[in-house]
Design a protein around this motif. Structure first.
Motif, PDB file in Angstrom:
ATOM      1  N   ASP A  39       0.857  -1.195   0.000  1.00 23.94           N
ATOM      2  CA  ASP A  39       0.000   0.000   0.000  1.00 23.94           C
ATOM      3  C   ASP A  39       0.890   1.241   0.000  1.00 23.94           C
ATOM      4  O   ASP A  39       1.498   1.585   1.026  1.00 23.94           O
ATOM      5  CB  ASP A  39      -0.900   0.005   1.242  1.00 23.94           C
ATOM      6  CG  ASP A  39      -2.075  -0.950   1.121  1.00 23.94           C
ATOM      7  OD1 ASP A  39      -2.301  -1.457   0.004  1.00 23.94           O
ATOM      8  OD2 ASP A  39      -2.753  -1.200   2.130  1.00 23.94           O
ATOM      9  N   TRP A  40       0.973   1.899  -1.142  1.00 23.72           N
ATOM     10  CA  TRP A  40       1.795   3.111  -1.219  1.00 23.72           C
ATOM     11  C   TRP A  40       1.156   4.201  -2.086  1.00 23.72           C
ATOM     12  O   TRP A  40       1.633   5.335  -2.130  1.00 23.72           O
ATOM     13  CB  TRP A  40       3.185   2.794  -1.771  1.00 23.72           C
ATOM     14  CG  TRP A  40       3.190   2.211  -3.165  1.00 23.72           C
ATOM     15  CD1 TRP A  40       3.117   0.900  -3.500  1.00 23.72           C
ATOM     16  CD2 TRP A  40       3.271   2.934  -4.397  1.00 23.72           C
ATOM     17  NE1 TRP A  40       3.145   0.743  -4.864  1.00 23.72           N
ATOM     18  CE2 TRP A  40       3.246   1.978  -5.445  1.00 23.72           C
ATOM     19  CE3 TRP A  40       3.374   4.288  -4.730  1.00 23.72           C
ATOM     20  CZ2 TRP A  40       3.304   2.340  -6.789  1.00 23.72           C
ATOM     21  CZ3 TRP A  40       3.437   4.647  -6.074  1.00 23.72           C
ATOM     22  CH2 TRP A  40       3.410   3.681  -7.086  1.00 23.72           C
ATOM     23  N   ILE A  41       0.051   3.874  -2.745  1.00 20.97           N
ATOM     24  CA  ILE A  41      -0.629   4.853  -3.599  1.00 20.97           C
ATOM     25  C   ILE A  41      -1.644   5.604  -2.741  1.00 20.97           C
ATOM     26  O   ILE A  41      -2.611   5.017  -2.246  1.00 20.97           O
ATOM     27  CB  ILE A  41      -1.321   4.155  -4.780  1.00 20.97           C
ATOM     28  CG1 ILE A  41      -0.294   3.364  -5.596  1.00 20.97           C
ATOM     29  CG2 ILE A  41      -2.038   5.171  -5.664  1.00 20.97           C
ATOM     30  CD1 ILE A  41      -0.905   2.478  -6.654  1.00 20.97           C
ATOM     31  N   VAL A  42      -1.419   6.890  -2.560  1.00 22.37           N
ATOM     32  CA  VAL A  42      -2.247   7.698  -1.663  1.00 22.37           C
ATOM     33  C   VAL A  42      -3.346   8.396  -2.461  1.00 22.37           C
ATOM     34  O   VAL A  42      -3.078   9.069  -3.458  1.00 22.37           O
ATOM     35  CB  VAL A  42      -1.396   8.743  -0.921  1.00 22.37           C
ATOM     36  CG1 VAL A  42      -2.279   9.591  -0.005  1.00 22.37           C
ATOM     37  CG2 VAL A  42      -0.291   8.059  -0.126  1.00 22.37           C
ATOM     38  N   ILE A  43      -4.581   8.203  -2.004  1.00 21.83           N
ATOM     39  CA  ILE A  43      -5.728   8.919  -2.563  1.00 21.83           C
ATOM     40  C   ILE A  43      -6.242   9.850  -1.472  1.00 21.83           C
ATOM     41  O   ILE A  43      -6.684   9.400  -0.412  1.00 21.83           O
ATOM     42  CB  ILE A  43      -6.833   7.950  -3.009  1.00 21.83           C
ATOM     43  CG1 ILE A  43      -6.307   7.022  -4.111  1.00 21.83           C
ATOM     44  CG2 ILE A  43      -8.061   8.708  -3.497  1.00 21.83           C
ATOM     45  CD1 ILE A  43      -7.300   5.962  -4.536  1.00 21.83           C
ATOM     46  N   SER A  44      -6.156  11.137  -1.738  1.00 23.12           N
ATOM     47  CA  SER A  44      -6.539  12.132  -0.735  1.00 23.12           C
ATOM     48  C   SER A  44      -7.596  13.058  -1.314  1.00 23.12           C
ATOM     49  O   SER A  44      -7.366  13.718  -2.333  1.00 23.12           O
ATOM     50  CB  SER A  44      -5.310  12.933  -0.292  1.00 23.12           C
ATOM     51  OG  SER A  44      -5.675  13.919   0.645  1.00 23.12           O
ATOM     52  N   ILE A  45      -8.767  13.069  -0.681  1.00 18.36           N
ATOM     53  CA  ILE A  45      -9.856  13.961  -1.080  1.00 18.36           C
ATOM     54  C   ILE A  45     -10.300  14.716   0.164  1.00 18.36           C
ATOM     55  O   ILE A  45     -11.023  14.184   1.012  1.00 18.36           O
ATOM     56  CB  ILE A  45     -11.035  13.179  -1.688  1.00 18.36           C
ATOM     57  CG1 ILE A  45     -10.569  12.329  -2.874  1.00 18.36           C
ATOM     58  CG2 ILE A  45     -12.145  14.133  -2.123  1.00 18.36           C
ATOM     59  CD1 ILE A  45     -11.650  11.439  -3.442  1.00 18.36           C
ATOM     60  N   GLY A  46      -9.842  15.962   0.279  1.00 17.38           N
ATOM     61  CA  GLY A  46     -10.151  16.732   1.481  1.00 17.38           C
ATOM     62  C   GLY A  46      -9.513  16.092   2.694  1.00 17.38           C
ATOM     63  O   GLY A  46      -8.305  15.861   2.740  1.00 17.38           O
ATOM     64  N   THR A  47     -10.346  15.769   3.666  1.00 11.58           N
ATOM     65  CA  THR A  47      -9.838  15.107   4.872  1.00 11.58           C
ATOM     66  C   THR A  47      -9.819  13.586   4.737  1.00 11.58           C
ATOM     67  O   THR A  47      -9.330  12.894   5.623  1.00 11.58           O
ATOM     68  CB  THR A  47     -10.710  15.489   6.089  1.00 11.58           C
ATOM     69  OG1 THR A  47     -12.066  15.105   5.836  1.00 11.58           O
ATOM     70  CG2 THR A  47     -10.647  16.999   6.339  1.00 11.58           C
ATOM     71  N   PHE A  48     -10.354  13.108   3.626  1.00  7.88           N
ATOM     72  CA  PHE A  48     -10.405  11.660   3.418  1.00  7.88           C
ATOM     73  C   PHE A  48      -9.104  11.188   2.779  1.00  7.88           C
ATOM     74  O   PHE A  48      -8.676  11.710   1.746  1.00  7.88           O
ATOM     75  CB  PHE A  48     -11.588  11.297   2.517  1.00  7.88           C
ATOM     76  CG  PHE A  48     -11.658   9.835   2.177  1.00  7.88           C
ATOM     77  CD1 PHE A  48     -12.154   8.924   3.087  1.00  7.88           C
ATOM     78  CD2 PHE A  48     -11.207   9.381   0.946  1.00  7.88           C
ATOM     79  CE1 PHE A  48     -12.213   7.574   2.778  1.00  7.88           C
ATOM     80  CE2 PHE A  48     -11.264   8.040   0.626  1.00  7.88           C
ATOM     81  CZ  PHE A  48     -11.768   7.138   1.550  1.00  7.88           C
ATOM     82  N   ILE A  49      -8.466  10.209   3.400  1.00  7.73           N
ATOM     83  CA  ILE A  49      -7.199   9.671   2.902  1.00  7.73           C
ATOM     84  C   ILE A  49      -7.309   8.155   2.820  1.00  7.73           C
ATOM     85  O   ILE A  49      -7.749   7.496   3.771  1.00  7.73           O
ATOM     86  CB  ILE A  49      -6.023  10.061   3.817  1.00  7.73           C
ATOM     87  CG1 ILE A  49      -5.856  11.586   3.856  1.00  7.73           C
ATOM     88  CG2 ILE A  49      -4.730   9.411   3.331  1.00  7.73           C
ATOM     89  CD1 ILE A  49      -4.795  12.052   4.836  1.00  7.73           C
ATOM     90  N   LEU A  50      -6.908   7.627   1.691  1.00  7.49           N
ATOM     91  CA  LEU A  50      -6.924   6.180   1.490  1.00  7.49           C
ATOM     92  C   LEU A  50      -5.615   5.776   0.829  1.00  7.49           C
ATOM     93  O   LEU A  50      -5.171   6.418  -0.132  1.00  7.49           O
ATOM     94  CB  LEU A  50      -8.107   5.774   0.607  1.00  7.49           C
ATOM     95  CG  LEU A  50      -8.339   4.272   0.414  1.00  7.49           C
ATOM     96  CD1 LEU A  50      -8.723   3.620   1.739  1.00  7.49           C
ATOM     97  CD2 LEU A  50      -9.431   4.031  -0.629  1.00  7.49           C
ATOM     98  N   ILE A  51      -4.989   4.750   1.365  1.00  9.46           N
ATOM     99  CA  ILE A  51      -3.739   4.242   0.796  1.00  9.46           C
ATOM    100  C   ILE A  51      -4.021   2.860   0.217  1.00  9.46           C
ATOM    101  O   ILE A  51      -4.480   1.964   0.936  1.00  9.46           O
ATOM    102  CB  ILE A  51      -2.627   4.156   1.860  1.00  9.46           C
ATOM    103  CG1 ILE A  51      -2.467   5.491   2.583  1.00  9.46           C
ATOM    104  CG2 ILE A  51      -1.309   3.758   1.213  1.00  9.46           C
ATOM    105  CD1 ILE A  51      -1.456   5.454   3.713  1.00  9.46           C
ATOM    106  N   ILE A  52      -3.758   2.710  -1.061  1.00 12.29           N
ATOM    107  CA  ILE A  52      -4.070   1.453  -1.732  1.00 12.29           C
ATOM    108  C   ILE A  52      -2.829   0.917  -2.435  1.00 12.29           C
ATOM    109  O   ILE A  52      -1.803   1.599  -2.538  1.00 12.29           O
ATOM    110  CB  ILE A  52      -5.221   1.623  -2.751  1.00 12.29           C
ATOM    111  CG1 ILE A  52      -4.816   2.615  -3.848  1.00 12.29           C
ATOM    112  CG2 ILE A  52      -6.486   2.072  -2.055  1.00 12.29           C
ATOM    113  CD1 ILE A  52      -5.845   2.752  -4.954  1.00 12.29           C
ATOM    114  N   SER A  53      -2.949  -0.295  -2.933  1.00 16.16           N
ATOM    115  CA  SER A  53      -1.843  -0.959  -3.618  1.00 16.16           C
ATOM    116  C   SER A  53      -2.152  -1.087  -5.108  1.00 16.16           C
ATOM    117  O   SER A  53      -3.312  -0.946  -5.527  1.00 16.16           O
ATOM    118  CB  SER A  53      -1.630  -2.352  -3.019  1.00 16.16           C
ATOM    119  OG  SER A  53      -2.744  -3.182  -3.314  1.00 16.16           O
ATOM    120  N   PRO A  54      -1.138  -1.373  -5.928  1.00 12.64           N
ATOM    121  CA  PRO A  54      -1.409  -1.648  -7.345  1.00 12.64           C
ATOM    122  C   PRO A  54      -2.377  -2.816  -7.526  1.00 12.64           C
ATOM    123  O   PRO A  54      -3.192  -2.821  -8.454  1.00 12.64           O
ATOM    124  CB  PRO A  54      -0.022  -1.982  -7.909  1.00 12.64           C
ATOM    125  CG  PRO A  54       0.931  -1.269  -7.008  1.00 12.64           C
ATOM    126  CD  PRO A  54       0.311  -1.335  -5.646  1.00 12.64           C
TER     127      PRO A  54
END
Length: 265
Positions: A131-146
Motif C-alpha cells: 500500500d503506497w498509492i495515496v488517494i486524498s480527497i479533502g480530509t479523506f485519505i486512502l492508501i491502496i496498492s497496485p
C-alpha cells in the motif's frame, strides 16, 4: 470506518451497475465469501495467520472456476499481487512508515494499524506491491496498492463487458451448431431425415388425429406405447417434444411445429 464506507459505496455503485447491465454471474461465489471473511476479520482486528491461507486458496479456486468471465483474470492478477506482498509479511499488507509520516501519522515498524489489514514496515523488498498509492480527497485519505487498482479494474470490466462477452460466446456456439447441422443435412441421402424417430412419430400423428391429440397432452407415453408402432425417442427428441408441447396450443400447431423440426427448420 472510512474503509468500510468506501466498501459500502463501491458495493452500492456496483449493485446499481449490475442491475443496469445484468453482467454474467460468476459461479461458486461461496468461495469468494470464504476468501473475504479473513480480510474482514483483519479489518475488525481479528488476525489468524492460518485464515490467510484459507483466503488465498479460496480466491485461487474462485478465479480458476471463473477465468473465462471478463474481468476475472484482472481480478486474479491483482489479488495475486496483494497475496504475494501479504505472504511476505505474515498475512498483513505492508505500508511504509515514511509514507505514513508524510501524511502526518507516525508509527513504529511492526505496528498493526487498527481498522485495516496493514502492518507498518521500514522497508519491504516487495514495496511496489504494498500500500503506497495515496488517494486524498479533502480530509479523506486512502492508501491502496497496485493490486487493489487491478482488482477494482477487473470488477468494473466484469460489470460493463462480461454480458457482451457471454453473448458473443453464445453466438459463436450457435453459429458452430448451425454450421454443423447444415453440414449434416448437406451430406444426407435425399429423402432421409436427421431425426428419424421424430419423422416416424410425425407421420403416425398426421395419419391418426386421435394419436396427434394424445401426443399434444402426453407425448412421451404415447410415443413409447403406440399400439402398433413403437417409437424410441432419445434425450434430444424428448427435449424437442417437450418444447413443442410447451409452445403449441392446438393439435394443428403441434403437428406444424413437429413437421418443422423434422424438416430441420
Amino acid at each position: 470506518m472510512a474503509l468500510f464506507a468506501v466498501y459500502l459505496v463501491c458495493a452500492l455503485v456496483g449493485a446499481w451497475i449490475a442491475f443496469w447491465r445484468a453482467p454474467e454471474w460468476p459461479r461458486y461465489n461461496l468461495l469468494l465469501a470464504i476468501a473475504a471473511v479473513p480480510q474482514i476479520g483483519q479489518v475488525l482486528g481479528i488476525r489468524i495467520s492460518e485464515m490467510f491461507v484459507v483466503s488465498v486458496v479460496a480466491m485461487t479456486l474462485w478465479c480458476l472456476c471463473n477465468y473465462r468471465i471478463a474481468g476475472v483474470p484482472m481480478v486474479a492478477v491483482g489479488a495475486a499481487f496483494n497475496a504475494l506482498a501479504m505472504t511476505w509479511h505474515g498475512g498483513a499488507m505492508p505500508v511504509r512508515a515514511d509514507i505514513l509520516a508524510e501524511l502526518g501519522y507516525h508509527f513504529d515498524p511492526g505496528v498493526l494499524l487498527e481498522g485495516s489489514k496493514d502492518v507498518v514496515v521500514h522497508h519491504s523488498p516487495l514495496w511496489l506491491l504494498s500500500d503506497w498509492i495515496v488517494i486524498s480527497i479533502g480530509t479523506f485519505i486512502l492508501i491502496i496498492s497496485p493490486g487493489d487498482i487491478l482488482v477494482a479494474g477487473g470488477v468494473v470490466m466484469w460489470l460493463l463487458f462480461s454480458r457482451t462477452a457471454a453473448l458473443e460466446r453464445e453466438s459463436s456456439m450457435l453459429a458452430c451448431h448451425s454450421a454443423s447441422h447444415a453440414e449434416t443435412r448437406k451430406n444426407l441421402i435425399p429423402g432421409h431425415s436427421t431425426r428419424p424417430a421424430l419423422t416416424r412419430l410425425a407421420l403416425l400423428a398426421a395419419a391418426d388425429p386421435a394419436l396427434a391429440e394424445r401426443l399434444l397432452h402426453d407425448p412421451f407415453d404415447v410415443a413409447n406405447a403406440h399400439p402398433h408402432y413403437h417409437v424410441t425417442l432419445d434425450a434430444n427428441d424428448r427435449a424437442t417434444l417437450a418444447a413443442i408441447r410447451a409452445r403449441a396450443r392446438t393439435v394443428g400447431e403441434f403437428l406444424g411445429e413437429l413437421a418443422a423440426e423434422v424438416d430441420g427448420f
